[in-house]
Structure formats: structure tokens, C-alpha cells
Design an enzyme around this catalytic site. Structure first.
Site, PDB file in Angstrom:
ATOM      1  N   LYS A 105       0.833  -1.292  -0.173  1.00 38.67           N
ATOM      2  CA  LYS A 105      -0.045   0.118  -0.342  1.00 38.67           C
ATOM      3  C   LYS A 105       0.836   1.050  -0.481  1.00 38.67           C
ATOM      4  CE  LYS A 105      -4.379  -1.871   1.603  1.00 38.67           C
ATOM      5  NZ  LYS A 105      -5.405  -1.991   2.572  1.00 38.67           N
ATOM      6  N   ASP A 111     -10.939   2.713   1.167  1.00 44.18           N
ATOM      7  CA  ASP A 111     -11.548   2.503   1.774  1.00 44.18           C
ATOM      8  C   ASP A 111     -11.927   3.563   2.444  1.00 44.18           C
ATOM      9  OD1 ASP A 111     -10.149  -0.365   2.478  1.00 44.18           O
ATOM     10  OD2 ASP A 111      -8.615   0.753   2.739  1.00 44.18           O
TER      11      ASP A 111
HETATM   12  P1  NAP Z   1      -2.914  -2.951  11.053  1.00 40.87           P
HETATM   13  O1  NAP Z   1      -2.311  -1.963  10.481  1.00 40.87           O
HETATM   14  O2  NAP Z   1      -1.598  -4.387  11.531  1.00 40.87           O
HETATM   15  O3  NAP Z   1      -3.116  -2.817  12.763  1.00 40.87           O
HETATM   16  C1  NAP Z   1      -3.319  -3.695  13.444  1.00 40.87           C
HETATM   17  C2  NAP Z   1      -4.379  -3.089  14.700  1.00 40.87           C
HETATM   18  O4  NAP Z   1      -4.530  -4.204  15.788  1.00 40.87           O
HETATM   19  C3  NAP Z   1      -3.215  -2.039  15.817  1.00 40.87           C
HETATM   20  O5  NAP Z   1      -3.669  -0.661  15.780  1.00 40.87           O
HETATM   21  C4  NAP Z   1      -2.601  -2.845  16.514  1.00 40.87           C
HETATM   22  O6  NAP Z   1      -2.423  -2.275  17.513  1.00 40.87           O
HETATM   23  C5  NAP Z   1      -4.342  -3.847  16.877  1.00 40.87           C
HETATM   24  N1  NAP Z   1      -4.263  -4.758  17.330  1.00 40.87           N
HETATM   25  C6  NAP Z   1      -3.454  -6.026  17.357  1.00 40.87           C
HETATM   26  N2  NAP Z   1      -3.420  -7.138  17.845  1.00 40.87           N
HETATM   27  C7  NAP Z   1      -4.107  -6.890  18.950  1.00 40.87           C
HETATM   28  C8  NAP Z   1      -4.302  -7.289  19.838  1.00 40.87           C
HETATM   29  N3  NAP Z   1      -4.049  -8.114  20.620  1.00 40.87           N
HETATM   30  N4  NAP Z   1      -4.977  -5.910  21.343  1.00 40.87           N
HETATM   31  C9  NAP Z   1      -4.711  -5.041  21.255  1.00 40.87           C
HETATM   32  N5  NAP Z   1      -5.206  -4.406  19.542  1.00 40.87           N
HETATM   33  C10 NAP Z   1      -4.710  -4.886  18.740  1.00 40.87           C
HETATM   34  O7  NAP Z   1      -3.420  -4.048  10.601  1.00 40.87           O
HETATM   35  P2  NAP Z   1      -4.877  -2.786   9.719  1.00 40.87           P
HETATM   36  O8  NAP Z   1      -4.673  -2.680   8.087  1.00 40.87           O
HETATM   37  O9  NAP Z   1      -5.047  -1.839  10.044  1.00 40.87           O
HETATM   38  O10 NAP Z   1      -6.208  -3.766  10.152  1.00 40.87           O
HETATM   39  C11 NAP Z   1      -6.938  -4.114  11.136  1.00 40.87           C
HETATM   40  C12 NAP Z   1      -7.927  -4.878  11.290  1.00 40.87           C
HETATM   41  O11 NAP Z   1      -9.041  -3.923  10.088  1.00 40.87           O
HETATM   42  C13 NAP Z   1      -7.949  -5.914  10.169  1.00 40.87           C
HETATM   43  O12 NAP Z   1      -8.478  -8.004  11.005  1.00 40.87           O
HETATM   44  C14 NAP Z   1      -8.469  -6.462   8.668  1.00 40.87           C
HETATM   45  O13 NAP Z   1      -8.918  -7.218   8.250  1.00 40.87           O
HETATM   46  C15 NAP Z   1      -9.496  -5.278   8.687  1.00 40.87           C
HETATM   47  N6  NAP Z   1      -9.731  -4.579   7.320  1.00 40.87           N
HETATM   48  C16 NAP Z   1     -11.168  -4.653   7.411  1.00 40.87           C
HETATM   49  C17 NAP Z   1     -11.064  -4.510   6.348  1.00 40.87           C
HETATM   50  C18 NAP Z   1     -12.882  -4.072   5.433  1.00 40.87           C
HETATM   51  O14 NAP Z   1     -12.897  -3.600   4.658  1.00 40.87           O
HETATM   52  N7  NAP Z   1     -13.743  -4.173   6.290  1.00 40.87           N
HETATM   53  C19 NAP Z   1     -10.314  -3.244   5.643  1.00 40.87           C
HETATM   54  C20 NAP Z   1      -9.018  -2.443   6.281  1.00 40.87           C
HETATM   55  C21 NAP Z   1      -9.510  -3.534   7.442  1.00 40.87           C
HETATM   56  P3  NAP Z   1      -1.124  -2.078  18.117  1.00 40.87           P
HETATM   57  O15 NAP Z   1      -0.523  -1.446  17.249  1.00 40.87           O
HETATM   58  O16 NAP Z   1      -0.503  -1.832  19.837  1.00 40.87           O
HETATM   59  O17 NAP Z   1      -0.395  -3.780  17.453  1.00 40.87           O
END
Ligand code: NAP
Length: 277
Positions: free
Chosen positions: A70, A107
Site C-alpha cells: 500500500k 477504504d
Molecule cells: P494493522 O495496520 O496491522 O493494525 C492492527 C491494529 O490492531 C493495531 O492498532 C494493533 O495495535 C491492533 N491489535 C492487533 N492485535 C491486538 C491485540 N491483541 N490487542 C489490542 N490491539 C491489537 O492492520 P490494519 O490494516 O489496520 O487492519 C486491521 C483490521 O481491519 C484487520 O482485521 C483487517 O482485516 C481489517 N480491515 C477490514 C477492512 C474492511 O474493508 N472491512 C479494511 C481494512 C482492514 P498495536 O498498534 O498495539 O499493535
């Protein structure tokens, strides 16, 4: 018989086998009777630009990019949309007739349009919005809420330093609070949005008391496996309005399909069922 060459698009990522985008775009191609294909392509990080250039040469209309491309997508683009610049990442590339790359991030569009497709009168201008998480998805949701005129956004994240970085990126337009204050902050929020991966596959959950979720709040979860996360179920039991992540996934794909294949596709129950298989 249609002798024109098929229209082509793809999704590039690493890994890529989990992506639901091919199922979605190929469903829309079939429904709209468009002669085209949408392919999943796994790409090694060092090959990203080379693969993009070769797809342009082969006549592809564009691609989606997912983790880990990205940011690289922004770097190789000739032009980026304002929202992609604001979020700092791109997920949709369109190749122009002049063989240039236009990078967009859909998004934020997907997040907002998914909510509005269910609750047409929804606006984040009233009340405050609480975002859990400070990753890539959080950036898109912050940009979306700001573009809709929200002026009270609170971000809480397990790693507070990452939330503080977002505060700088968004020029102090958001407030950062401690993860330990989740219940207290949720109780006074009009919108609560989970952008963390907590709740995915029912393997983890958000440590929130059900009583902290206001009945009047709109609760969204970006996680879409399972479709109804424990968090959304909790909110539904509280009689709050809920919005699932599958709808955002579908809505964020609409602008790319329109650019590449020339028709605006629609979200249907049939598509949702296909994507949940
Ligand atoms: P990312 O950049 O890796 O960010 C992950 C986030 O989750 C961070 O804030 C992380 O906190 C937190 N996290 C992970 N494990 C945790 C835990 N055990 N306890 C507390 N916080 C935790 O991922 P992303 O791209 O933002 O995606 C996040 C989620 O959104 C995923 O499930 C993805 O599939 C979903 N998503 C969905 C869509 C859709 O269209 N529906 C679009 C985009 C993303 P830390 O900073 O503390 O690690």
C-alpha cells in the site's frame, strides 16, 4: 460474438490466497455480462514495480494492492488522489491510456458508504467518535470521519505511541486516550469503531463491558470473519445500531470496478453470501 480483448484487472499482495477480491470482482463481471477477468497475483516485494509495469504493458486496466504494497503503490504512482495522500497509502491503481499510474485509496469511501447504505441519515458530526486501533485501517477511518465533518475523534490503541503518531499525521485533529480508559470513553461515544484485528476468527475479543456501549451509539467492526463479531453481538444485544466489516469490503471495491470495467456494481445479498463461504 464479442471479438474485443477482455478487460483485465488484478489484486497484488503477499500473501494473496486469502483475498476475497477475485470472488467479488468476478461475480460482478458475470452479473454485468462484461468480458473481463480479475486475477490474484502473489508478488515478491522486490518485484512489485516490475510486475506493475508489465501489467501496464499487457493492457491491464488497473489493480488493487494489499499488504505489503500500500505504501510502495504511492511511491510508483504518477498521480495520487487527495484522500490517498491524506491517508498515506493506496489500495486502488488505475492505469491511464497514456500508461500512467493513478493511485487512490477507497477504504474511507467504503467505510462511509457502507454505513450510509444501512443508515442513510447517519452523520458523525453529532457527538464523538471512538476509534479502537491505530494501524492502516484506522488511518482510513480517521480520514473518512474528518471528511464527513466530524470534530471529535478519540483514538485508543494498545500501543499508545502509534496513536500519538497518527495525532501528528492528522495535525492534532484527533485526541489520543489510554487503552485502560476504554469503558469510560465508550460510554460517552456516539460512534464506536473497531479497526483492530481483535475478534478475528473469534480467537480474541475487545475487553469492553457491554454496559459501556451506549444504546444510541452506532457500532462498527471492520473485522468481517466472523460476520458478526463478539463485539457486534454485544452491541446488538444492547440494541445499538451495528455495521459489519463485510459491507465496507464490498463498498471499497466499487470505485475500482467502475474505473476498470465501466459499470457501477452493487452490493447484493447473493454477493455477501458468496464472500462468506
Ligand atoms: P494493522 O495496520 O496491522 O493494525 C492492527 C491494529 O490492531 C493495531 O492498532 C494493533 O495495535 C491492533 N491489535 C492487533 N492485535 C491486538 C491485540 N491483541 N490487542 C489490542 N490491539 C491489537 O492492520 P490494519 O490494516 O489496520 O487492519 C486491521 C483490521 O481491519 C484487520 O482485521 C483487517 O482485516 C481489517 N480491515 C477490514 C477492512 C474492511 O474493508 N472491512 C479494511 C481494512 C482492514 P498495536 O498498534 O498495539 O499493535
Amino acid at each position: 460474438m464479442d471479438n474485443r480483448r477482455p478487460l483485465l484487472a488484478a489484486v497484488l499482495g503477499n500473501p494473496i490466497s486469502h483475498s476475497r477480491s477475485p470472488r467479488m470482482h468476478n461475480y460482478w463481471l458475470k452479473k454485468n455480462k462484461i468480458n473481463g477477468y480479475y486475477l490474484p497475483i502473489k508478488v515478491a516485494p522486490e518485484d512489485f514495480e516490475r510486475v506493475i509495469r508489465s501489467l501496464i504493458k499487457k493492457g491491464f486496466s488497473g489493480v488493487n494492492v494489499t499488504i505489503p504494497f500500500k505504501l510502495s503503490a504511492m511511491k510508483i504512482a504518477d498521480e495520487c488522489s487527495d484522500i490517498a495522500k491524506y491517508i498515506g497509502a493506496a489500495n486502488t491503481l488505475t492505469f491511464t491510456e497514456e500508461k500512467k499510474i493513478y493511485a487512490d485509496n477507497t477504504d474511507a469511501y467504503g467505510f462511509i458508504n457502507n454505513i450510509k447504505s444501512k443508515y442513510a441519515d447517519w452523520s458523525p458530526k453529532k457527538g464523538s467518535s471512538l476509534i479502537l486501533g491505530a494501524g492502516g485501517a484506522s488511518r482510513a477511518v480517521i480520514a473518512a470521519l474528518l471528511s464527513e465533518g466530524s470534530n471529535k475523534i478519540i483514538v485508543i490503541n494498545r500501543t499508545i505511541e502509534k496513536a500519538e503518531k497518527l495525532k501528528i499525521q492528522f495535525e492534532n485533529k484527533i485526541k489520543v486516550e489510554s487503552w485502560n480508559d476504554l469503558n469510560e470513553i465508550a460510554a460517552s461515544s456516539s460512534n464506536i469503531i473497531n479497526t483492530t484485528s481483535l475478534g478475528m476468527n473469534d480467537e480474541s475479543f475487545i475487553p469492553i463491558n457491554p454496559e459501556s456501549i451506549p444504546k444510541e451509539a452506532l457500532v462498527s467492526d471492520l473485522v468481517y470473519v466472523p460476520l458478526e463479531t463478539k463485539f457486534l453481538k454485544m452491541a446488538r444485544n444492547r440494541k445499538s445500531r451495528t455495521v459489519d466489516g463485510l459491507g465496507m469490503l464490498i463498498h471499497q471495491a466499487i470505485p475500482g470496478f467502475k474505473n476498470w470495467f465501466g459499470k457501477t456494481p452493487v452490493s447484493t445479498k447473493e454477493l455477501r453470501a458468496i464472500l462468506m463461504k
